[in-house]
Design an enzyme around this catalytic site. Structure first.
Site, PDB file in Angstrom:
ATOM      1  N   ASP A   1      -5.749   7.765   8.271  1.00  0.00           N
ATOM      2  CA  ASP A   1      -5.921   6.468   8.914  1.00  0.00           C
ATOM      3  C   ASP A   1      -4.849   6.184   9.963  1.00  0.00           C
ATOM      4  O   ASP A   1      -4.911   5.186  10.666  1.00  0.00           O
ATOM      5  CB  ASP A   1      -5.958   5.332   7.879  1.00  0.00           C
ATOM      6  CG  ASP A   1      -4.620   5.087   7.187  1.00  0.00           C
ATOM      7  OD1 ASP A   1      -3.653   5.841   7.448  1.00  0.00           O
ATOM      8  OD2 ASP A   1      -4.542   4.141   6.403  1.00  0.00           O
TER       9      ASP A   1
ATOM     10  N   SER B   1       0.812  -1.214   0.000  1.00  0.00           N
ATOM     11  CA  SER B   1       0.000   0.000   0.000  1.00  0.00           C
ATOM     12  C   SER B   1       0.848   1.268   0.000  1.00  0.00           C
ATOM     13  O   SER B   1       0.459   2.277  -0.590  1.00  0.00           O
ATOM     14  CB  SER B   1      -0.944   0.005   1.208  1.00  0.00           C
ATOM     15  OG  SER B   1      -0.231  -0.204   2.407  1.00  0.00           O
TER      16      SER B   1
ATOM     17  N   HIS C   1      -0.746   4.922   7.254  1.00  0.00           N
ATOM     18  CA  HIS C   1       0.023   5.181   6.038  1.00  0.00           C
ATOM     19  C   HIS C   1       0.532   6.622   6.017  1.00  0.00           C
ATOM     20  O   HIS C   1      -0.052   7.496   6.653  1.00  0.00           O
ATOM     21  CB  HIS C   1      -0.847   4.922   4.806  1.00  0.00           C
ATOM     22  CG  HIS C   1      -1.304   3.511   4.681  1.00  0.00           C
ATOM     23  ND1 HIS C   1      -2.473   3.060   5.257  1.00  0.00           N
ATOM     24  CD2 HIS C   1      -0.740   2.433   4.072  1.00  0.00           C
ATOM     25  CE1 HIS C   1      -2.611   1.768   5.006  1.00  0.00           C
ATOM     26  NE2 HIS C   1      -1.578   1.368   4.296  1.00  0.00           N
TER      27      HIS C   1
END
Length: 355
Positions: A245, A83, A248
Site C-alpha cells: 500500500d 496500524s 505501511h
C-alpha cells in the site's frame, strides 16, 4: 435501484481525506505559505490519493506465547497503538513488530513472553484510553506503544495528542508496567507524498515526536525516536521497506524498527524503576545528560535515540527543567522466530524447557 458503495471506494475516500488533513495540519501554517502554495499542496494530496493502492487484508494476529522453549513464568507484554503497532502490511504474525520484539526479548531474557496485541488500525492517541483499559485487565509487566502518524493525518492537534499519550503512559506506570514508546514516524518518507507537502509532513512529524518525548518521560516512560531513523532508509529502499500500500512498512521495514526498539525494551526491564543517578558534568557529544526539552529536540533529529529520565546530583530538575538521559544503543538484528502459540492452547504457568 440505489448502488451500494464498495469497501474499497470507502477506503479510498477516507485515505484521501487523511491526506487532505495533512495539508491543513497546524492551523495557520498554510496561511503563511500563501494561496499559491496551498494550491500546490491540494494538487499533491490528489496525486497521492490516486497513486496509493488500497490495502485489503487486516493485519495478522500476533497474540500468543513466544520463547516457549524457555522455562519459567512468562513475562506479560502488551503492544498498543495504531496500524504500525498492529503490523499492518505484514503477511504473517511472526513478521509484526510486536512478535519480533517478543521473540527477541525472550531470547535476551531467556524467558517466555506472553504477548497481547491490542493495537487498532487507524488509532490516534485519543483512542489509547480504550486500549489501556483493556491492557490493565491483563496486568502487563511491559507495554510498548507506537503512535502518532494518525494524529497528524487526522489533525488531532499536538497538545491534545500528547496529553492523551501522557495519560496512557502514566496509568500503565501506576499499574507497575515498564513503558517504551516509539515516537511519531517520518510521514515525509511516504513516497506518494511529494514536495512541498512532504517537507511539511516531515516537519510536523518531528515536532510531534519531540512533544511526545517530553510527555512520555514526564509520565515515567522511555522513548525511542523512529522518524529520522526510518525516513532516509525507507526513502532509499521504498520497494523493500514499504508494504504494497506504500504507506505501511513491509516485513523488512518492521524488522528494522524492532531492531531499534528492542535494546531499549531490554534495558528498561533490567534497570531499576527509579531514574538513574548521575553526577553533574556527565554530558558528552553523543550520549549524555540534557534538559528534557533539549533532549527531545535532539532525539527527534537523530536516528534511534533513546530518552529517559535521570537525576543529576540527586535532583530530577535543573534550571531548564527536568533532566533527561540521551543514549544511542547498539541496534540488534531481529529475526523472525517461531510462530506464536495462540492463547488457550498452552498453559503459560506450566511452561517447560522444550528441545
Amino acid at each position: 435501484m440505489s448502488e451500494r458503495t464498495s469497501p474499497g471506494a470507502v477506503t479510498a475516500r477516507r485515505r484521501g481525506r487523511d491526506l487532505a488533513r495533512i495539508a491543513v495540519y497546524g492551523g495557520g501554517a498554510l496561511t503563511a505559505l500563501g494561496l499559491a502554495t496551498f494550491g500546490v499542496l491540494v494538487g499533491q494530496v490528489e496525486a497521492a490519493r490516486r497513486t496509493i493502492p488500497i490495502a485489503q487484508a487486516p493485519p495478522p494476529r500476533s497474540d500468543g506465547l513466544y520463547g516457549r522453549r524457555y522455562a519459567g513464568r512468562p513475562l506479560r507484554m502488551v503492544m498498543l497503538g495504531d496500524s504500525c503497532a498492529a503490523g499492518f502490511g505484514a503477511l504473517r504474525a511472526r513478521q509484526t513488530p510486536a512478535a519480533l520484539i517478543a521473540t527477541g526479548l525472550s531470547r535476551r531474557l531467556e524467558q517466555p513472553i506472553q504477548l497481547h496485541s491490542l493495537a487498532v488500525v487507524g488509532a490516534t492517541s485519543g483512542m489509547l484510553v480504550h486500549q489501556v483499559d483493556e491492557a490493565l485487565e491483563l496486568a502487563p509487566e511491559l507495554a510498548v506503544i507506537l503512535i502518532g502518524a494518525n494524529d497528524i493525518t487526522h489533525r488531532a492537534g499536538q497538545a491534545v495528542s500528547v496529553r492523551h499519550l501522557a495519560d496512557s503512559v502514566r496509568r500503565l506506570r501506576q499499574a507497575g508496567a515498564t513503558v517504551v514508546v516509539g515516537t511519531c514516524p517520518d510521514l515525509g518518507a511516504v513516497q506518494p507524498i511529494r514536495p512541498p507537502l512532504r517537507w511539511l509532513a516531515r516537519s510536523w512529524s518531528r515536532q510531534l515526536a519531540a512533544a511526545q518525548t517530553v510527555a512520555v518521560v514526564e509520565a515515567g516512560g522511555r522513548t525511542v525516536s523512529l522518524g529520522e531513523l526510518l525516513g532516509p532508509t525507507f526513502s532509499a529502499q521504498p520497494h523493500r521497506l514499504f508494504a504494497r500500500d506504500r504507506f505501511h512498512p513491509s516485513a523488512e521495514g518492521y524488522a528494522l524498527a524492532a531492531s531499534v526498539l528492542l535494546p531499549t525494551v531490554v534495558a528498561a526491564l533490567r534497570s531499576p524503576a527509579d531514574p538513574q543517578r548521575v553526577e553533574a558534568g556527565a554530558q558528552t557529544a553523543a550520549d549524555g545528560v540534557r534538559s528534557l526539552p533539549q533532549a527531545a529536540v535532539e532525539a527527534a533529529r537523530h536516528a534511534g535515540t533513546e530518552v529517559s529520565g535521570v537525576r543529576v546530583d540527586g535532583r530530577d530538575r535543573g534550571p531548564a527543567g527536568r533532566w533527561a538521559q540521551l543514549r544511542r544503543r547498539m541496534w540488534e538484528v531481529v529475526r523472525q522466530g517461531e510462530a506464536p502459540v495462540p492463547p488457550g492452547t498452552m498453559n503459560p504457568a506450566n511452561v517447560v524447557e522444550q528441545a
